[in-house]
Design an enzyme around this catalytic site. Structure first.
Site, PDB file in Angstrom:
ATOM      1  N   ASP A 133      -7.536 -39.599  22.330  1.00  0.00           N
ATOM      2  CA  ASP A 133      -8.887 -39.959  22.775  1.00  0.00           C
ATOM      3  C   ASP A 133      -8.986 -41.422  23.181  1.00  0.00           C
ATOM      4  O   ASP A 133      -9.897 -41.825  23.891  1.00  0.00           O
ATOM      5  CB  ASP A 133      -9.901 -39.673  21.672  1.00  0.00           C
ATOM      6  N   ASN A 169      -6.366 -39.886  17.888  1.00  0.00           N
ATOM      7  CA  ASN A 169      -6.584 -38.482  18.260  1.00  0.00           C
ATOM      8  C   ASN A 169      -7.235 -37.767  17.082  1.00  0.00           C
ATOM      9  O   ASN A 169      -7.532 -38.365  16.037  1.00  0.00           O
ATOM     10  CB  ASN A 169      -5.236 -37.839  18.647  1.00  0.00           C
ATOM     11  N   LYS A 170      -7.461 -36.503  17.252  1.00  0.00           N
ATOM     12  CA  LYS A 170      -8.149 -35.681  16.250  1.00  0.00           C
ATOM     13  C   LYS A 170      -7.569 -35.889  14.854  1.00  0.00           C
ATOM     14  O   LYS A 170      -6.354 -35.994  14.687  1.00  0.00           O
ATOM     15  CB  LYS A 170      -8.035 -34.211  16.679  1.00  0.00           C
ATOM     16  N   ARG A 220     -16.212 -31.043  25.277  1.00  0.00           N
ATOM     17  CA  ARG A 220     -15.503 -31.904  24.338  1.00  0.00           C
ATOM     18  C   ARG A 220     -14.102 -32.192  24.904  1.00  0.00           C
ATOM     19  O   ARG A 220     -13.688 -31.599  25.886  1.00  0.00           O
ATOM     20  CB  ARG A 220     -15.424 -31.249  22.954  1.00  0.00           C
ATOM     21  N   GLY A 221     -13.400 -33.099  24.214  1.00  0.00           N
ATOM     22  CA  GLY A 221     -12.102 -33.540  24.740  1.00  0.00           C
ATOM     23  C   GLY A 221     -12.357 -34.756  25.616  1.00  0.00           C
ATOM     24  O   GLY A 221     -13.276 -34.761  26.445  1.00  0.00           O
ATOM     25  N   ALA A 222     -11.521 -35.789  25.423  1.00  0.00           N
ATOM     26  CA  ALA A 222     -11.798 -37.076  26.053  1.00  0.00           C
ATOM     27  C   ALA A 222     -11.983 -37.000  27.580  1.00  0.00           C
ATOM     28  O   ALA A 222     -12.992 -37.483  28.118  1.00  0.00           O
ATOM     29  CB  ALA A 222     -10.695 -38.064  25.678  1.00  0.00           C
ATOM     30  N   GLN A 277     -10.482 -26.457  16.636  1.00  0.00           N
ATOM     31  CA  GLN A 277     -10.162 -26.492  18.076  1.00  0.00           C
ATOM     32  C   GLN A 277      -8.862 -25.744  18.370  1.00  0.00           C
ATOM     33  O   GLN A 277      -8.596 -25.389  19.510  1.00  0.00           O
ATOM     34  CB  GLN A 277     -10.026 -27.947  18.554  1.00  0.00           C
ATOM     35  N   ARG A 283     -20.883 -40.292  21.986  1.00  0.00           N
ATOM     36  CA  ARG A 283     -19.722 -40.164  21.082  1.00  0.00           C
ATOM     37  C   ARG A 283     -18.933 -41.479  21.136  1.00  0.00           C
ATOM     38  O   ARG A 283     -18.695 -42.001  22.228  1.00  0.00           O
ATOM     39  CB  ARG A 283     -18.830 -38.967  21.461  1.00  0.00           C
TER      40      ARG A 283
HETATM   41  O1  MRU Z   1     -13.655 -33.830  18.913  1.00  0.00           O
HETATM   42  P1  MRU Z   1     -12.979 -33.323  20.162  1.00  0.00           P
HETATM   43  O2  MRU Z   1     -12.771 -31.852  20.155  1.00  0.00           O
HETATM   44  O3  MRU Z   1     -13.656 -33.833  21.400  1.00  0.00           O
HETATM   45  O4  MRU Z   1     -11.541 -33.994  20.099  1.00  0.00           O
HETATM   46  C1  MRU Z   1     -10.618 -33.715  21.105  1.00  0.00           C
HETATM   47  C2  MRU Z   1      -9.280 -34.280  20.832  1.00  0.00           C
HETATM   48  O5  MRU Z   1      -9.058 -34.923  19.830  1.00  0.00           O
HETATM   49  C3  MRU Z   1      -8.235 -34.108  21.885  1.00  0.00           C
HETATM   50  O6  MRU Z   1      -6.969 -34.018  21.318  1.00  0.00           O
HETATM   51  C4  MRU Z   1      -8.283 -35.331  22.810  1.00  0.00           C
HETATM   52  O7  MRU Z   1      -9.561 -35.496  23.350  1.00  0.00           O
HETATM   53  C5  MRU Z   1      -7.302 -35.245  23.904  1.00  0.00           C
HETATM   54  S1  MRU Z   1      -7.875 -34.061  25.072  1.00  0.00           S
HETATM   55  C6  MRU Z   1      -6.990 -33.916  26.417  1.00  0.00           C
END
Ligand code: MRU
Length: 368
Positions: A243, A253-254, A53-55, A203, A90
């Protein structure tokens, strides 16, 4: 970054097994499990279920997924089918489409017999690039932390607040929002990190685990605590990841990031967003209107996972039977609330002018 003294990336290629290895993040911070990915379905599941996970990490994983697709069948139709299949895993993080496009652009003109090895080489290159890009984000972000530290009494920590996990687990290494933290710590600048728990997937527990492994002082706080801490002068800087960043500098973002930005503005706390340029979607201007927001399953809201008293990992229900949950996974923070964007090339204003000046090459090519 290190786990119990051993350096890990969040994914790596095992040449002996000719296969990708990932850290299955669903079990962290309690259990460090490595999984080998052997099939296209396993790749898709790993992204959908947030094992990875994470962009930026989603992007790197997609590149390896394309490499496997080309090993199995290097035809044009298989390539296009794989692009569609993985792009649907996603919807919000743009790095997924960015990585898939980059693979397809390289592979399309090649004869089919060259595609498998070219795709794997590109995946390796993209993983290495991600590490370097995030390292540079840390180099630039460090200067902002250093500046804040220079205005504080000697030895007093710079207090940073972060949301979600924009750490090394969310990238191939270093992280985005955490990279300046790691650099500051390594430069002996004292920092304290307020880590938002980041319901529903928590997270923040991943971020706490990472920071703990690196010896960085931190506290895990509820998602609602940030505004209070800012009102009481206990936050010097907010730093998050993103993201998808629009060409005018809106950041998606999240879920909950927007509320932190509002609280930061109300309390004159600088709100920075750290991003690799692969997170910029040059085709989008207004993030609120145009970015698709992932809606995840309601069981993520009604239930919570954690370590049970007997040491096993379990899930408990927190709501009454039958309660419906709503689970938008991201939100958009408009550019007016963002103090600056920390990129691999430097820090810029969150504005069309700021981004275009920092990435003149990308702005023109990618918007076309
Ligand atoms: O749903 P996730 O855990 O994939 O979301 C991740 C985030 O929102 C991070 O803040 C974002 O991807 C930046 S990661 C370097």
């Amino acid at each position: 970054m290190k786990v119990n003294g051993t350096h890990y990336r969040s994914l790596w290629w095992d040449a002996d097994k000719n296969a990708l290895q990932i850290i299955d993040q669903r079990w962290l911070p309690h259990d460090f499990r490595v999984q080998q990915i052997d099939t296209l379905t396993e790749f898709a599941d790993a992204i959908v279920e947030m094992r990875v996970r994470g962009a930026p990490l989603i992007g790197a994983t997609a590149a390896y997924a394309m490499a496997l697709a080309m090993r199995l069948d290097p035809s044009d139709s298989a390539m296009n089918k794989a692009w569609e299949f993985f792009n649907a895993t996603r919807p919000t993080a743009i790095n997924l489409r960015w990585a898939l496009n980059r693979c397809r652009d390289l592979l399309r003109p090649l004869p089919t017999e060259m595609r498998a090895s070219a795709a794997l080489t590109l995946a390796h290159e993209m993983a290495d690039e991600d590490v370097e890009v995030n390292r540079m984000i840390g180099v630039h972000g460090l200067e902002i932390i250093r500046e804040i530290a220079s205005k504080k009494p000697a030895g007093e920590p710079v207090r940073l607040l972060t949301h979600c996990n924009a750490g090394w687990l969310a990238t191939v290494d270093w992280g985005t929002a955490t990279s300046p933290m790691y650099h500051a710590h390594d430069a002996d600048i004292p920092i304290h990190v307020w880590v938002d728990e980041t319901r529903p997937r928590n997270q923040g527990a991943l971020t706490s685990w990472e920071l703990g492994c690196h010896g960085i002082d931190h506290q895990y706080i509820t998602d609602n605590a940030g505004g209070h801490l800012m009102q009481h002068g206990q936050v010097d800087m907010v730093i998050t990841g993103t993201d998808r960043t629009t060409r005018r500098g809106d950041v998606c973002n999240k879920i909950g990031t927007y509320l932190k930005a509002l609280a930061a503005r109300d309390n004159n706390v600088p709100f920075y967003v750290a991003l690799p340029s692969s997170t910029i979607d040059w085709t989008v201007d207004d993030g609120v209107a145009e970015i698709p927001i992932e809606e995840r399953g309601q069981e993520e809201i009604t239930h919570v996972q954690g370590r049970l008293a007997d040491g096993s990992i379990g899930t408990v229900q927190v709501t009454p039977d039958g309660t419906a949950g709503g689970n938008p996974a991201f939100d958009v923070t408009p550019n007016r609330l963002v103090t600056g964007l920390i990129t691999e090339r430097g820090v810029c204003e969150a504005s069309p002018k700021g981004l275009a000046a920092m990435f003149p090459d990308r702005a023109e090519a990618d918007a076309a």
